[in-house]
Motif scaffolding. Structure first.
Motif, PDB file in Angstrom:
ATOM      1  N   LEU A   1       0.824  -1.207   0.000  1.00 44.32           N
ATOM      2  CA  LEU A   1       0.000   0.000   0.000  1.00 44.32           C
ATOM      3  C   LEU A   1       0.860   1.260   0.000  1.00 44.32           C
ATOM      4  N   ASP A   2       1.913   1.249   0.801  1.00 45.43           N
ATOM      5  CA  ASP A   2       2.755   2.443   0.930  1.00 45.43           C
ATOM      6  C   ASP A   2       3.499   2.763  -0.358  1.00 45.43           C
TER       7      ASP A   2
ATOM      8  N   LEU B   1      -6.170  -0.948  -2.436  1.00 47.28           N
ATOM      9  CA  LEU B   1      -6.092   0.511  -2.582  1.00 47.28           C
ATOM     10  C   LEU B   1      -7.483   1.126  -2.616  1.00 47.28           C
ATOM     11  N   ALA B   2      -8.404   0.499  -3.333  1.00 49.00           N
ATOM     12  CA  ALA B   2      -9.776   1.007  -3.378  1.00 49.00           C
ATOM     13  C   ALA B   2     -10.420   0.957  -2.006  1.00 49.00           C
ATOM     14  N   SER B   3     -10.035  -0.039  -1.221  1.00 48.72           N
ATOM     15  CA  SER B   3     -10.591  -0.203   0.116  1.00 48.72           C
ATOM     16  C   SER B   3      -9.983   0.763   1.122  1.00 48.72           C
TER      17      SER B   3
ATOM     18  N   THR C   1      -9.247   2.149  -9.698  1.00 46.96           N
ATOM     19  CA  THR C   1      -8.267   1.071  -9.720  1.00 46.96           C
ATOM     20  C   THR C   1      -8.809  -0.052 -10.584  1.00 46.96           C
ATOM     21  N   ILE C   2      -7.888  -0.755 -11.251  1.00 46.77           N
ATOM     22  CA  ILE C   2      -8.240  -1.837 -12.161  1.00 46.77           C
ATOM     23  C   ILE C   2      -7.526  -3.094 -11.686  1.00 46.77           C
ATOM     24  N   ALA C   3      -8.282  -4.043 -11.168  1.00 47.08           N
ATOM     25  CA  ALA C   3      -7.728  -5.288 -10.649  1.00 47.08           C
ATOM     26  C   ALA C   3      -7.751  -6.345 -11.742  1.00 47.08           C
TER      27      ALA C   3
ATOM     28  N   VAL D   1     -18.082  -2.053   1.900  1.00 51.41           N
ATOM     29  CA  VAL D   1     -17.963  -0.609   2.160  1.00 51.41           C
ATOM     30  C   VAL D   1     -17.002   0.089   1.203  1.00 51.41           C
ATOM     31  N   ILE D   2     -16.458  -0.632   0.218  1.00 48.78           N
ATOM     32  CA  ILE D   2     -15.667   0.047  -0.817  1.00 48.78           C
ATOM     33  C   ILE D   2     -16.571   1.026  -1.550  1.00 48.78           C
ATOM     34  N   ASP D   3     -16.144   2.269  -1.620  1.00 50.61           N
ATOM     35  CA  ASP D   3     -16.965   3.344  -2.178  1.00 50.61           C
ATOM     36  C   ASP D   3     -16.541   3.636  -3.613  1.00 50.61           C
ATOM     37  N   THR D   4     -17.251   3.078  -4.569  1.00 49.94           N
ATOM     38  CA  THR D   4     -16.902   3.274  -5.975  1.00 49.94           C
ATOM     39  C   THR D   4     -17.250   4.668  -6.486  1.00 49.94           C
ATOM     40  N   SER D   5     -17.977   5.456  -5.685  1.00 46.98           N
ATOM     41  CA  SER D   5     -18.200   6.853  -6.076  1.00 46.98           C
ATOM     42  C   SER D   5     -16.943   7.683  -5.838  1.00 46.98           C
ATOM     43  N   LYS D   6     -16.091   7.219  -4.936  1.00 40.77           N
ATOM     44  CA  LYS D   6     -14.806   7.880  -4.702  1.00 40.77           C
ATOM     45  C   LYS D   6     -13.718   7.299  -5.598  1.00 40.77           C
ATOM     46  N   CYS D   7     -13.632   5.991  -5.597  1.00 41.59           N
ATOM     47  CA  CYS D   7     -12.602   5.292  -6.372  1.00 41.59           C
ATOM     48  C   CYS D   7     -13.271   4.116  -7.069  1.00 41.59           C
ATOM     49  N   MET D   8     -13.481   4.241  -8.363  1.00 42.05           N
ATOM     50  CA  MET D   8     -14.147   3.190  -9.117  1.00 42.05           C
ATOM     51  C   MET D   8     -13.264   1.941  -9.159  1.00 42.05           C
ATOM     52  N   LEU D   9     -13.868   0.785  -8.985  1.00 42.45           N
ATOM     53  CA  LEU D   9     -13.146  -0.485  -9.024  1.00 42.45           C
ATOM     54  C   LEU D   9     -13.597  -1.290 -10.234  1.00 42.45           C
ATOM     55  N   TYR D  10     -12.640  -1.551 -11.132  1.00 39.95           N
ATOM     56  CA  TYR D  10     -12.880  -2.389 -12.296  1.00 39.95           C
ATOM     57  C   TYR D  10     -12.161  -3.716 -12.092  1.00 39.95           C
TER      58      TYR D  10
END
Length: 306
Positions: A94-95, A124-126, A135-137, A222-231
């Motif tokens: 993460l760092d 990272l999205a979390s 972020t794109i996983a 609780v991952i907020d896709t309005s802040k950080c979209m997760l694909y």
């Protein structure tokens, strides 16, 4: 004129947990910053086709890094690393991109990672949604399958980190994770990259891959896709993270988008980049459109002219 790639490489010094690392990265393009993270035991060479794709680089500044101990990023000078057991942790994973983005003064970059790097996209999205616009996983999931979780790190090191296991053996093992539709030249390139890894590094990376990355259902919800979209993108022939496992994650994250990639395996970016980009380009287009829609009016007008 000689034939060249539009890639520039250089070193940057990053301090994480009071240790200074000399880190190598390559970049190409301009526009929205796009950090790309490699798989366990490999390095940023996996993204050479992406860095040379003009459809990507005309709108994105693509930055492919080698984690410390990987590729051209040497172990840290001044640390007796040879006396320590190497294990990649979630905290360091993460760092690292957070520190790199800060030092390069990147404005809420996009992060794309594969395998170990794909798990990091979820973390990272979390944990840091304010730092990334998306972020794109690639081959990401709640956690890795229990195949190696049950044997423990001692079992992993016995298989992948002992004097009787050569770099050639690790490279050969990676061939089992590649789609049967992969052109042989591409499969051999993946094998070569793994044969170049430092002793113990692949096994140590698996500490994060199998143990430290472990997202609970509650954390995923609780991952907020309005802040950080997760694909989410997972290859049909990935034996490590199946599409069904990625679907479990997608079902828990409201707003997340998932595609199973036809005829691709665990290393889709390298296995068949033309096929992989069919899934990637629409995602990048959506990220561009969202970025333009949220930009200031003047910036939005300017961006739309490029």
């Amino acid at each position: 004129m000689p034939k060249t790639d539009p890639i520039v490489g250089q070193y940057i010094y990053l301090t994480i947990d009071d240790i200074e690392y000399r880190v190598y990265y390559e970049e190409a393009g301009q526009g929205i910053p796009l950090l790309v993270g490699h798989t366990a035991g490999s390095d940023g060479r996996q993204y050479r086709h992406l860095l040379c794709d003009p459809e990507v680089t005309k709108h994105f500044r693509v930055i492919a890094f080698d984690l410390p101990y990987h590729g051209k990023s040497l172990p840290p000078h001044g640390v007796e690393w040879w006396t320590q057991e190497y294990n990649m942790t979630k905290s360091f994973m993460l760092d690292f991109p957070n520190t790199l983005a800060r030092e390069l003064e990147l404005d809420r970059p996009v992060y794309l990672g594969s395998s170990m790097g794909g798990h990091l996209a979820v973390d990272l999205a979390s944990k840091h949604p304010d730092n990334y616009r998306a972020t794109i996983a690639v081959e990401g999931a709640l956690r890795s399958a229990a195949e190696y979780v049950d044997v423990g790190m001692a079992g992993i090191r016995k298989e992948f980190d002992n004097p009787n296991v050569s770099r050639n053996s690790i490279g050969a093992a990676m061939m089992l994770n590649i789609s049967p539709y992969t052109p042989e030249a591409n499969a051999r390139e993946i094998q070569w990259e793994y044969m170049c890894g430092g002793p113990g590094i692949f096994a140590g990376d698996l500490y994060y891959y199998y143990y430290d990355h472990n997202v609970s259902a509650e954390e995923a919800r609780v991952i907020d896709t309005s802040k950080c979209m997760l694909y989410l993108l997972t290859g049909e022939y990935d034996p490590n993270t199946s599409p069904a496992e990625t679907q479990q994650l997608a079902d828990l994250v409201e707003g997340a988008k998932f595609w199973a990639m036809d005829k691709l395996g665990h290393f889709p970016v390298t296995e068949d980049y033309p096929k992989f980009r069919e899934y990637l380009l629409p995602i990048l287009q959506e990220i561009r459109e969202k970025s333009q829609a949220t930009a200031e009016p003047g910036l939005q007008t300017a961006a739309s002219t490029h």
